[in-house]
Design a protein around this motif. Structure first.
Motif, PDB file in Angstrom:
ATOM      1  N   ARG A   1       0.837  -1.215   0.000  1.00  0.00           N
ATOM      2  CA  ARG A   1       0.000   0.000   0.000  1.00  0.00           C
ATOM      3  C   ARG A   1       0.866   1.258   0.000  1.00  0.00           C
ATOM      4  O   ARG A   1       0.622   2.209  -0.752  1.00  0.00           O
ATOM      5  CB  ARG A   1      -0.885   0.028   1.244  1.00  0.00           C
TER       6      ARG A   1
ATOM      7  N   ILE B   1       2.796   1.865  -3.243  1.00  0.00           N
ATOM      8  CA  ILE B   1       1.948   2.458  -4.282  1.00  0.00           C
ATOM      9  C   ILE B   1       1.820   3.962  -4.059  1.00  0.00           C
ATOM     10  O   ILE B   1       1.935   4.756  -5.002  1.00  0.00           O
ATOM     11  CB  ILE B   1       0.548   1.813  -4.306  1.00  0.00           C
ATOM     12  N   ALA B   2       1.572   4.370  -2.823  1.00  0.00           N
ATOM     13  CA  ALA B   2       1.411   5.798  -2.516  1.00  0.00           C
ATOM     14  C   ALA B   2       2.679   6.571  -2.861  1.00  0.00           C
ATOM     15  O   ALA B   2       2.620   7.652  -3.469  1.00  0.00           O
ATOM     16  CB  ALA B   2       1.060   5.985  -1.042  1.00  0.00           C
TER      17      ALA B   2
ATOM     18  N   ILE C   1       0.264   6.796   4.822  1.00  0.00           N
ATOM     19  CA  ILE C   1      -0.362   7.340   3.610  1.00  0.00           C
ATOM     20  C   ILE C   1      -1.057   8.662   3.911  1.00  0.00           C
ATOM     21  O   ILE C   1      -0.986   9.608   3.114  1.00  0.00           O
ATOM     22  CB  ILE C   1      -1.327   6.304   2.991  1.00  0.00           C
TER      23      ILE C   1
ATOM     24  N   LEU D   1      -5.483   1.687  -3.139  1.00  0.00           N
ATOM     25  CA  LEU D   1      -4.183   1.257  -2.626  1.00  0.00           C
ATOM     26  C   LEU D   1      -4.325   0.074  -1.685  1.00  0.00           C
ATOM     27  O   LEU D   1      -3.394  -0.725  -1.536  1.00  0.00           O
ATOM     28  CB  LEU D   1      -3.495   2.411  -1.881  1.00  0.00           C
TER      29      LEU D   1
ATOM     30  N   PHE E   1       1.289   0.981  -9.753  1.00  0.00           N
ATOM     31  CA  PHE E   1       0.938  -0.335  -9.210  1.00  0.00           C
ATOM     32  C   PHE E   1       1.893  -1.408  -9.738  1.00  0.00           C
ATOM     33  O   PHE E   1       2.156  -2.395  -9.055  1.00  0.00           O
ATOM     34  CB  PHE E   1      -0.514  -0.674  -9.547  1.00  0.00           C
TER      35      PHE E   1
END
Length: 217
Positions: free
Chosen positions: A21, A24-25, A78, A165, A200
């Motif tokens: 997660r 990805i951020a 995040i 995410l 991604f």
């Protein structure tokens, strides 16, 4: 270089959905960072070392050193990235859509993933596959219903959000634990669309510095 200006350091495990997660951020926001792999299986689990425990007392990945502080818990990380580096945004401006994004993210990070996490499955012995499948199926049945009301191209409308995410790594867990994805066409469609996005792809577990050779893309 001051600690606040230093390059961020992500403590990550290639297969950790929580770490994914955050990866990805970081990719979406174009933040360059260094990775320190933490192998959750090797040596009884490197997250249990005294050195790592001193940095993250919960002894979990991910942890992110950034701007002179150390953060753990993927959504907290995040949210911090969103507060300090808001472009592109991962939370919609509309309050109702923003609430829906948070709802879906919490549904996954609180209601599904912890129940099938490595530390739980270790306690389940021979029933760990059945347990993981049941936890994911129960959560996905609800999530599929929710997404039928909120989704556009992605989880909430047509912009990538914090919910997305969380979705993609959880679908990867489902596939890993051999969950039949047939009953979840909305989840499957959104996941496929997201996996076409560069952020991604580069954050994928098959493309990490600690990915074993046989699992590399």
């Amino acid at each position: 270089m001051s600690s606040a200006a230093a390059k961020p350091i992500l403590y990550s495990y290639f297969r950790s959905s929580c770490s994914w997660r955050v990866r990805i951020a970081l990719a979406l926001k174009g933040i360059a960072y260094d990775v320190v792999p933490v192998n959750l299986l090797k040596d009884g689990g490197q997250q249990f070392s005294a050195e790592f425990k001193a940095m993250n007392p919960m002894q979990q990945v991910p942890a992110l050193k950034i701007d002179g502080i150390t953060l753990s818990q993927s959504l907290a990380i995040i949210h911090y990235l969103e507060d300090t580096r808001p472009n592109p945004r991962l939370l919609p401006q509309d309050p109702k859509k923003r609430a829906q994004v948070r709802m879906i993210a919490d549904h996954i990070v609180s209601g599904i993933q912890p129940l099938q996490n490595l530390s739980v499955l270790k306690q389940m012995g021979e029933k760990k596959l059945e347990w993981a499948q049941n936890c994911i199926v129960s959560g996905f049945q609800a999530l599929e219903q929710i997404l039928q009301h909120t989704a556009g191209r992605y989880c909430v409308g047509d912009e990538v959000s914090m919910a997305d995410l969380c979705l993609v790594p959880q679908v990867a867990n489902a596939e890993r634990y051999k969950v039949d994805m047939g009953p979840y066409p909305t989840i499957t469609r959104i996941n496929k669309a997201l996996l076409e996005l560069e952020a991604f792809k580069i954050s994928h577990p098959s493309r990490q510095p600690d990915t074993p050779a046989e699992l590399q893309a």
